[in-house]
Design an enzyme around this catalytic site. Structure first.
Site, PDB file in Angstrom:
ATOM      1  N   GLU A  86       0.109   9.038   8.295  1.00 15.60           N
ATOM      2  CA  GLU A  86      -0.217   8.032   7.293  1.00 15.60           C
ATOM      3  C   GLU A  86      -0.056   6.688   7.955  1.00 15.60           C
ATOM      4  O   GLU A  86       1.047   6.337   8.374  1.00 15.60           O
ATOM      5  CB  GLU A  86       0.768   8.136   6.150  1.00 15.60           C
ATOM      6  CG  GLU A  86       0.085   8.614   4.933  1.00 15.60           C
ATOM      7  CD  GLU A  86       1.064   9.349   4.116  1.00 15.60           C
ATOM      8  OE1 GLU A  86       1.957   8.671   3.621  1.00 15.60           O
ATOM      9  OE2 GLU A  86       0.953  10.570   4.040  1.00 15.60           O
ATOM     10  N   CYS A 140       2.742   0.924   1.899  1.00 15.73           N
ATOM     11  CA  CYS A 140       1.465   1.382   2.464  1.00 15.73           C
ATOM     12  C   CYS A 140       0.408   1.505   1.373  1.00 15.73           C
ATOM     13  O   CYS A 140      -0.775   1.571   1.663  1.00 15.73           O
ATOM     14  CB  CYS A 140       1.661   2.706   3.174  1.00 15.73           C
ATOM     15  SG  CYS A 140       2.588   3.904   2.228  1.00 15.73           S
TER      16      CYS A 140
END
Ligand code: NDP
Length: 685
Positions: free
Chosen positions: A258, A297
């Site tokens: 990620e 994020c």
């Protein structure tokens, strides 16, 4: 006084590096909190301990046993959370930020515990789908199943979620039966260490389930082999480096990443300032800019708004941002804390500078803002900053991730254009569309889903229960294509299966029944003369069965059922109309009548260990049943799942109803709750 060295937890012992290490500063005061170093750490020993001690101990346990431990652990950590909150403030987090990290992390443990208990068997193998018939005679079938990989899951985490980032990866690995080595982002590793220490001190988990590598990654990837996994969160450049590590490439190590993600939120064309959706959009944007000082994020980096509403959005957002109070977490009135480090602040300022080359800064001035309760220069503070970019040819808003309280407003013309702009992020973890127009929602979702791991459709109807654009949930997948890393985590049991090998097993029904502990059509049945409803879980065996019937089907029965229930559908009641029906060619029995008759045939009526019938699965009516037919049912114990902590469990029964020619007319699974033990009441005579 020198700050203490942060220890690692290696092979059942705490290890402290002998060198000076690197100082880690308090995000608010600049004081050194700890030093970190992995110098001298026995990395091969750590991997070996996971594989030879942790893995075997975990694989001894069933999914339900692992779930029970995870639940106990989650509850224990929850009870201790005040200590983690105090430490989290040193990373720059307000209590609102910490809730996302700490409560979010512990909640993920509890969610996985509950999912595993409800959706996985009390076994060590997961069956994937139904058996696939591979031969005409029914003696050769295939069954996909999952077993745990026999390696170690290495986490390399970012600094921004020291608790959740660790536990959202740990929970599915633990349920799968795979041990974890966690390497936290150094800047906030002391908070991860505190949680690992608490886990170790609890003594709840088998030794080797989790180890901590504090400091630099110390070549942990060098020793990885084909049964190991890497779960990475951080920057795209580090992801690239680790993904192409020789050991990862040579051994086909499963690698999940990620990385950077320039997530968007889209204001629907219908969401004018007089609608609730407009307010929801602005509130969400401000929340995502300020929670964790934008170091998420999943935060909104690009606010895509209809061109004609851009001024309104900027105005309303500016007004809300003016209410944000930046300062020391816990200080009076503070609503946004510090970034994690001065380095991060520099990074964000560099990114904002790049964005300002193509966009105007319309709110927040990094050179002129106040900080409450702390020294503005010693702590890693920034104000929330909103930019506006009207130059749609500019690449920066779609490419430059300012990992802080920063977002850019971009105008669009029509939903198709919004979809195109959303995709210019080149793959994102999450996107949201704020609209009350279902047609707009469908156009955006179907247009943009390919570039997103998660899409939130927000409007007045779901706003009250909305969990938030920026919140990954344990039951939903988290990850995104392309720039977002191409990975996928969480998603309930999906996240568990990422740690397991799927194998297609071919064999006879008897073999597959024994291997998977689920009765397969064609396998042996046992009818020992004792009705299976007289057997408790202690006595019942897979394959125990009862056959009952025949029962003749009459027109009078069909008419009686129709009148009694009110289901007078023509296929049951109108001979001429039923005769014209191409599937029936005459009157037929109700499907539910067949199922009811079957129950009447197979049931054992007296009080006994069967406590309740709670449903049927996979019900199919295969052949029309006409008056004159004779029905026989066979019920077979298919799967037995005792419930941990309860005095009963679930029994899934295979039910097949056949007509006088032996043709199946109905097949389904009957679901019952059955007592673990049962002592028949004494005979009063
Ligand atoms: P990094 O990619 O620098 O670090 C992430 C993790 O990888 C840390 O644990 C780091 O350790 C480790 N690491 C770094 N280099 C190596 C290496 N060569 N070998 C093994 N491990 C390594 O990301 P940061 O956490 O520092 O964040 C930097 C930027 O990444 C942010 O500003 C943001 O732009 C982006 N980011 C994106 C996220 C997302 O999911 N979209 C999440 C977090 C960050 P150490 O800390 O010890 O250096």
């Amino acid at each position: 006084m020198t700050a203490p060295m942060l220890p690692s937890y290696v092979a059942g012992r705490w290890y402290t590096a002998p060198d000076e290490g690197a100082p880690i500063a308090d995000a608010v005061t600049g004081e050194t909190v700890v030093r970190v170093s992995s110098a001298g750490l026995d990395v091969p020993g750590m991997l070996d301990h996971a594989r030879s001690v942790g893995g075997p101990a975990l694989r001894e346990l069933t999914f339900h046993q692992r779930a029970a431990l995870l639940k106990q652990l989650g509850l224990r950590l929850m009870a201790e959370k005040d200590a983690f909150y105090a430490l989290s403030r040193r990373t720059g987090c307000t209590d609102r930020d910490t809730a996302v990290d700490v409560d979010g992390g512990f909640g993920t443990l509890l969610s996985y515990a509950s999912k595993a208990r409800r959706e996985l068997p009390d076994d060590t193998v997961v069956l994937d789908g139904a058996p696939e018939p591979l031969g005409r005679g029914g003696t050769f079938l295939g069954q996909h199943l999952y077993t745990p990989l026999r390696g170690v899951a290495v986490q390399v985490n970012a600094f921004n979620f020291p608790v959740w980032g660790f536990l959202e990866k740990f929970a599915p690995a633990f349920i799968a039966g795979v041990p974890t080595v966690v390497k936290p982002g150094s800047q906030t590793a002391y908070l991860t260490e505190a949680v690992v220490r608490s886990i170790v001190d609890s003594g709840l988990l088998p030794e080797g389930s989790v180890q901590l590598l504090a400091g630099s990654a110390a070549g942990v990837l060098d020793g990885l082999a084909g049964q190991d996994l890497v779960f990475f969160t951080g920057s795209a450049s580090t992801a690239r480096k680790l993904r192409s590590h020789p050991a990862v490439v040579a051994n086909s190590v499963r690698f999940n990443a990620e990385a950077d993600s320039l997530n968007c939120a889209v204001l629907g064309p219908d969401a004018t300032p007089d609608t609730p959706e407009f307010g929801l959009f602005v509130d969400q944007l401000v929340t995502e800019m300020t929670v964790k000082a934008g170091q998420k994020c999943t935060a909104i980096r690009r606010a895509l708004v209809p061109r004609e509403l851009a001024d309104d959005v900027v105005e309303a957002t500016r007004a809300k941002l003016a209410e944000v109070v930046v300062g020391a977490p816990g200080a009076e009135g503070v609503t946004m804390g510090a970034l994690a480090s001065l380095d991060q602040r520099q990074e964000v300022l560099r990114a904002v500078k790049a964005l300002r080359g193509v966009a105007d800064l319309v709110a927040g001035d990094p050179d002129d803002f106040s900080v409450v309760g702390a020294d503005r220069d010693r702590g890693a503070f920034l104000p929330p900053m909103l930019l506006r970019c009207d130059d749609l040819s500019a690449g920066e808003p779609h490419d430059v991730e300012a990992f802080g309280p920063v977002s850019t407003v971009l105008p669009y013309d029509g939903v198709a254009h919004a979809v195109e702009l959303a995709a210019r992020g080149q793959g994102s973890l999450v996107g949201s569309i704020v609209t009350h127009d279902p047609a707009v929602a469908r156009e955006f979702v179907l247009g943009a889903a390919h570039a997103h791991g998660r899409v939130l459709v927000l409007d007045r109807d779901d706003a009250g229960e909305n969990t938030g654009h920026g919140s990954p949930l344990p039951v939903l997948v988290h990850g995104g294509p392309g720039r977002a890393g191409g990975g996928e985590e969480l998603g309930g049991i999906r996240g568990v299966l990422h740690h397991m090998q799927r194998t297609a097993v071919q064999g006879s029904p008897d073999m597959l029944t024994t291997i998977g502990r689920r009765w397969v059509t064609g396998a042996a049945r046992t009818d020992d003369g004792v009705h299976p409803f007289r057997k408790s879980l202690a006595e019942l065996r897979i394959g125990d069965s009862v056959t009952a019937g025949p029962r003749a089907v009459t027109l009078a029965d069909i008419e009686h059922f129709a009148e009694f229930t009110g289901d007078t559908f023509y296929a049951h009641m109108d001979e001429a109309a039923a005769a014209a029906n191409p599937l029936f060619g005459g009157r037929v029995a109700h499907g539910y009548l067949i199922v009811s008759w079957a129950a009447g045939l197979f049931v054992d009526p007296d009080p006994g260990p069967v406590l309740a019938n709670y449903g049927v699965d996979n019900l199919r009516f295969l052949t029309p049943v006409k008056p004159g037919a004779e029905l026989t049912v066979t019920l077979t114990a298919k799967q037995i799942t005792p419930r941990g902590g309860a005095d009963h469990g679930e029994v899934r029964w295979d039910a097949v109803v056949v007509d006088g020619d032996g043709q199946p007319v109905a097949t389904y699974d009957v679901l019952t709750m059955v007592a673990k033990t049962w002592a028949p009441a004494a005979d009063p005579s």
